[in-house]
Design an enzyme around this catalytic site. Sequence first.
Site, PDB file in Angstrom:
ATOM      1  N   SER A  85       1.562  -9.720  -0.172  1.00 22.98           N
ATOM      2  CA  SER A  85       0.217  -9.260   0.144  1.00 22.98           C
ATOM      3  C   SER A  85      -0.750 -10.448   0.086  1.00 22.98           C
ATOM      4  O   SER A  85      -0.572 -11.416   0.817  1.00 22.98           O
ATOM      5  CB  SER A  85      -0.188  -8.132  -0.805  1.00 22.98           C
ATOM      6  OG  SER A  85      -1.331  -7.461  -0.340  1.00 22.98           O
ATOM      7  N   ASP A 136       2.068  -0.084   7.177  1.00 21.82           N
ATOM      8  CA  ASP A 136       1.258  -0.678   6.116  1.00 21.82           C
ATOM      9  C   ASP A 136      -0.229  -0.482   6.418  1.00 21.82           C
ATOM     10  O   ASP A 136      -0.710  -0.858   7.482  1.00 21.82           O
ATOM     11  CB  ASP A 136       1.576  -2.171   6.006  1.00 21.82           C
ATOM     12  CG  ASP A 136       1.065  -2.787   4.719  1.00 21.82           C
ATOM     13  OD1 ASP A 136       0.046  -2.311   4.208  1.00 21.82           O
ATOM     14  OD2 ASP A 136       1.694  -3.740   4.234  1.00 21.82           O
ATOM     15  N   HIS A 138       2.962  -0.538   2.796  1.00 21.50           N
ATOM     16  CA  HIS A 138       2.707  -1.708   1.953  1.00 21.50           C
ATOM     17  C   HIS A 138       3.652  -1.780   0.750  1.00 21.50           C
ATOM     18  O   HIS A 138       4.053  -2.859   0.336  1.00 21.50           O
ATOM     19  CB  HIS A 138       1.260  -1.670   1.467  1.00 21.50           C
ATOM     20  CG  HIS A 138       0.741  -2.976   0.970  1.00 21.50           C
ATOM     21  ND1 HIS A 138       0.562  -4.075   1.794  1.00 21.50           N
ATOM     22  CD2 HIS A 138       0.360  -3.379  -0.267  1.00 21.50           C
ATOM     23  CE1 HIS A 138       0.087  -5.084   1.084  1.00 21.50           C
ATOM     24  NE2 HIS A 138      -0.043  -4.691  -0.168  1.00 21.50           N
TER      25      HIS A 138
END
Length: 685
Positions: free
Chosen positions: A537, A622, A657
Amino acid sequence: MKKDIYPPVAKKIPEKLIAHNDVRIDNYFWLNDREDEEVISYLNAENEYTKQKMAHTEQFQKDLFEEMKSRIKEDDESVPYKLNGYWYITRYEKGKDYPVYTRKKESLDAKEEILFDCNEMAKDLTYFKLGGISISEDNKLAAFSVDTVSRRQYTLQVKNLITGEVYEDKILNTTGSATWANDNTTFFYTRKDEVTLRSDKVYKHKLHANIEDAEVFHETDETYNTFVYKTKSDKFIVIGSSSTLTSEYRFVNADTPDEEFKIFQERIRELDYGIAHYKDSFYVITNADGATNFKLLKTSETQTGKEFWKEVLPHRKDVLLEDIEIFKDYLVVSERENGLNNIRIMSWDGTEDYYLPFNSETYTANTGNNPDFDSDFLRYSYNSLTTPSSVIDYNFKTKTEIVRKEQQVLGDTFNKDNYTSKRVWATARDGVKIPVSLVYKKDLEMNGENPLLLYAYGSYGATIDPYFSTVRLSLLDRGFIYAIAHIRGGEYLGRDWYENGKLLTKLNTFYDFIDCTKHLINEKYTSTKHMYAYGGSAGGLLMGAIINMNPELYNGVLAAVPFVDVVTTMLDDTIPLTTGEYDEWGNPNDETYYNYMKSYSPYDNVEAKAYPNMLVTTGLHDSQVQYWEPAKWVAKLRDVKIDSNLLLFQTDMDAGHAGASGRFESLKEVALEYAFLLELEGIRC
């Protein structure tokens, strides 16, 4: 004769992007449409290429998966906690992927009630996530939520726990949690904006009322998110609004949910505060009046404005106040000093004030689930890089501890005495000392030949404490050193540590990681031939930045769901999360921030040079880092890099995610990552 395997080549369709009279040409902008069959075809081609290039490791991946899975107790359950007359327990059954949520009335010997069996609920679904479970005050109803897409858009429903009936009403596009008022018919929940997925509205729902849900609050500032919860005292429903730097709360008595919410303290730019309630007072953790590391104040229920706040615990320059937990006789304060967690016990009558003793430099200690005001026990958790996690109940009165649960590492190969952990300090280029936590097998010789995986995050003030992992043993037992760099951008060394790694000081985050890398190499923990980096991330942004700056330092890099197209994303306020992150990265509509962002944005700084071996992963759905960021990044890297190193790109076509759902399914992703690293080291068993 073995057939050559060639990577897919993404076509180029130049898109001219102009801001502040600066022109950027994005050849892969077209990849940002997940409904386009050609985009899906390209992602599938990348997946097939990864599969082919890693085909010779398939059995090894399966072995790694089984090895990691074999250490985990399948028929496991949580430590029970008591709330409003019931003991709540989450358990797992052997051979099943999802938890079963249960409760028992008054006694642990009572008959088990199954609230939710997620294995049944997830049947026939490729992705399943149960969101929050909220029990009504009379214990008869449960509001619960489900996400079946992995976009963190939860559908909220209510289950009658007496009859087992799930009411037909479905509330779509929520954040996943609900908060009951004390009348057992009213609950509050938060909805998301359909486009940006920003939580922006709080609604009030009346069971069986046949009326449209009432909007009770709308957060119109696009840099804020809103949420709702009930105080531990059960007296107030609280609506919060927060941005990176600023917060604001309003509240209503939980007995009278139809009354208007009263503002606690209106927002003031860069005034950050949080509230808890006890007896007739609110307790406020805040950075007011220059309290960078926060201080604790209190005020009455009737006079909640900042001018009425009175000091309980003063601000301390070297101690970060992270949280509090309130009990009938004690206040428990979670602090951080010199990077280390401290748990402070203070009696309300002022006769006691002390810290729980912790002796390591590579540990994590956090207060756990403590919903009962009247309890004489504090529940907390403890683990370290070498010590499995324990759930501990500490008795305030006797000052004794009971270990309620110790994480089991199955099999006969694990012995914590076979591993060692330590904390070292690297000197950054500006002279600042950066802490690094390390763990490895005791018999390793520090000769520069050891493979080392360095992990970091370094954004949002999120602190990555040193923690135990059964999964990580698969690397340690094969000779890897695992390290966590506590770089600026997190809060490991206090709030200033965060402030000096964001906005126009963001480069410190990347420089710190690189300087930690150089320190570990110079001290003979590893060498450039055996140095690996990992981040996900915002940590994936870190990976992209460091390989643009110093690719020669790393043999391999793992970048999970990486945020790499910083400028384009932050200029697009229709993308989820963008507007709420201006205080973290800056608003590129301001030319100063635009130029600074562009100077480090991984996608914008890819060059014709040699890059390390890389495995990049993402999820098609995501909602935090859109799949097209890593897709574009990989396509551009393939086009311009001049080396023959591996560049693999894996997209989970069903997940978002957080990756795959299911307790063990995510281990297959780890097995691929570990096989990638171990293959680069020539370790094949």
